[in-house]
Design a protein around this motif. Structure first.
Motif, short mmCIF file in Angstrom:
data_model
loop_
_atom_site.label_atom_id
_atom_site.label_comp_id
_atom_site.label_asym_id
_atom_site.label_seq_id
_atom_site.Cartn_x
_atom_site.Cartn_y
_atom_site.Cartn_z
N SER A 1 22.46 3.45 28.44
CA SER A 1 21.16 2.99 27.85
C SER A 1 21.77 3.10 26.51
O SER A 1 21.09 2.33 25.50
N SER A 2 23.67 2.94 26.23
CA SER A 2 23.34 2.84 24.80
C SER A 2 23.65 1.01 24.08
O SER A 2 22.66 0.78 23.26
N ALA A 3 23.75 0.31 25.38
CA ALA A 3 23.24 -1.22 24.53
C ALA A 3 21.64 -1.19 24.51
O ALA A 3 21.23 -2.16 23.13
N GLU A 4 20.51 -0.26 25.60
CA GLU A 4 19.15 -1.10 25.02
C GLU A 4 18.81 -0.68 24.03
O GLU A 4 17.55 -0.90 23.10
N VAL A 5 18.96 0.56 23.60
CA VAL A 5 19.21 1.13 22.01
C VAL A 5 19.54 0.74 21.30
O VAL A 5 18.60 0.28 20.17
N ALA A 6 20.78 0.47 21.04
CA ALA A 6 20.81 -0.48 19.55
C ALA A 6 19.98 -2.37 19.93
O ALA A 6 19.58 -2.45 18.90
N ARG A 7 20.02 -2.63 20.77
CA ARG A 7 18.65 -3.82 20.68
C ARG A 7 17.72 -3.46 20.58
O ARG A 7 16.62 -4.00 19.43
N LEU A 8 16.54 -2.33 21.13
CA LEU A 8 15.54 -1.52 19.97
C LEU A 8 15.58 -1.36 19.03
O LEU A 8 14.38 -1.75 17.78
N MET A 9 16.68 -0.79 18.30
CA MET A 9 17.10 -0.43 16.96
C MET A 9 16.94 -1.81 16.02
O MET A 9 16.56 -1.60 14.51
N LEU A 10 17.49 -2.79 16.19
CA LEU A 10 17.31 -3.91 15.48
C LEU A 10 15.77 -4.56 15.24
O LEU A 10 15.80 -4.90 14.19
N LYS A 11 15.14 -4.62 16.70
CA LYS A 11 14.08 -4.81 16.54
C LYS A 11 13.66 -4.13 15.66
O LYS A 11 12.67 -4.02 15.16
N ALA A 12 13.07 -2.46 16.00
CA ALA A 12 12.76 -1.95 15.36
C ALA A 12 12.70 -1.75 13.35
O ALA A 12 12.10 -1.78 12.28
N ALA A 13 14.24 -2.45 13.13
CA ALA A 13 14.93 -2.71 11.73
C ALA A 13 14.22 -3.95 10.51
O ALA A 13 14.17 -3.62 9.92
N ASP A 14 13.13 -4.04 12.19
CA ASP A 14 11.88 -5.78 11.18
C ASP A 14 10.81 -5.13 10.79
O ASP A 14 9.80 -5.50 10.37
N LEU A 15 10.94 -3.92 11.06
CA LEU A 15 9.26 -3.18 10.52
C LEU A 15 8.99 -2.90 9.20
O LEU A 15 10.22 -3.04 9.11
N PRO A 16 8.38 -3.51 8.15
CA PRO A 16 8.08 -3.12 7.08
C PRO A 16 8.22 -1.53 6.48
O PRO A 16 9.47 -0.62 5.72
#
Length: 231
Positions: free
Chosen positions: A213-228
């Motif tokens: 699951s480590s790669a998907e966690v990284a992708r979701l972290m990048l997406k979440a980092a766009d949240l204000p």
């Protein structure tokens, strides 16, 4: 350049077995390259500082992924890994992501680190993304928010499951069952099939179930980092 902080375990022994443990290479390598290749600056820290121990089994057989090979061959990264900052000395301000790779070692020292718990609570309260994978969510157990609530309370969270711990034969070795403790702190534990990729984001909290699951966690972290801000 956005900045991420990865915090690794410093614990190197599986309970009383005498067998070595530490962090799991894939859970460091895949997120490292996904964020680095996306233009992120990555800083490495550990509970005690210096060179954190790696689980030797995570650099063998199928665990030796292309991402792990790339990491091991990168002199600059390996030099950073030889000289991680002690978590008590980390300055978390300016970090948009704080990430906890797993490995069984995390089960012993991350939940008992007040410095880590304080850091994670401050980071999350200020809107940073907090991520963890496999046994890394053990570190979330030490984190309290300004409200006094556990960071995971009322949030959807994943981590290494009871059935996966049973499958690797370590349920009687680890100090606690991660799935049970996440639930005990009020986390809404979710999971997929054993050993299959499974990661979830609940606002600025991103967690994954196992090494796959480590790669998907990284992708979701990048997406979440766009949240204000965190919800």
């Amino acid at each position: 350049m956005p900045k991420a902080l990865f915090i690794l375990t410093s614990h190197d022994t599986l309970g009383d077995t005498g067998k070595p443990t530490g962090f799991y290479w894939e859970e460091l390598a895949a997120p490292y390259w996904i964020l680095s290749d996306a233009g992120w600056q990555i800083e490495l820290a550990s509970i005690k500082g210096g060179k954190p121990p790696a689980d030797p089994s995570s650099a063998e057989g199928d665990a030796m992924t292309d991402e792990v090979r790339r990491l091991l061959a990168d002199e600059a990264v390996m030099n950073k890994l030889e000289n991680t900052t002690k978590v008590e000395d980390v300055e978390v301000s300016g970090c948009d992501i704080v990430f906890l790779p797993g490995g069984h070692g995390t089960m012993w020292d991350l939940p008992n680190s007040k410095a880590l718990g304080d850091l994670l609570g401050r980071a999350f309260d200020k809107g940073a993304v907090v991520g963890a994978v496999c046994h890394g969510p053990a570190g979330l157990l030490s984190a309290r928010l300004a409200s006094g609530d556990p960071l995971v309370h009322g949030r959807r969270v994943a981590g290494f499951t009871n059935s996966e711990e049973d499958a690797v034969g370590l349920s009687d070795v680890v100090p606690f069952m991660l799935e049970d403790q996440l639930k005990a702190q009020g986390g809404h534990h979710q999971k997929g099939p054993d050993w299959q990729p499974f990661a979830i984001a609940d606002g600025n909290l991103v967690t994954g179930q196992n090494p796959a699951s480590s790669a998907e966690v990284a992708r979701l972290m990048l997406k979440a980092a766009d949240l204000p801000t965190a919800p």
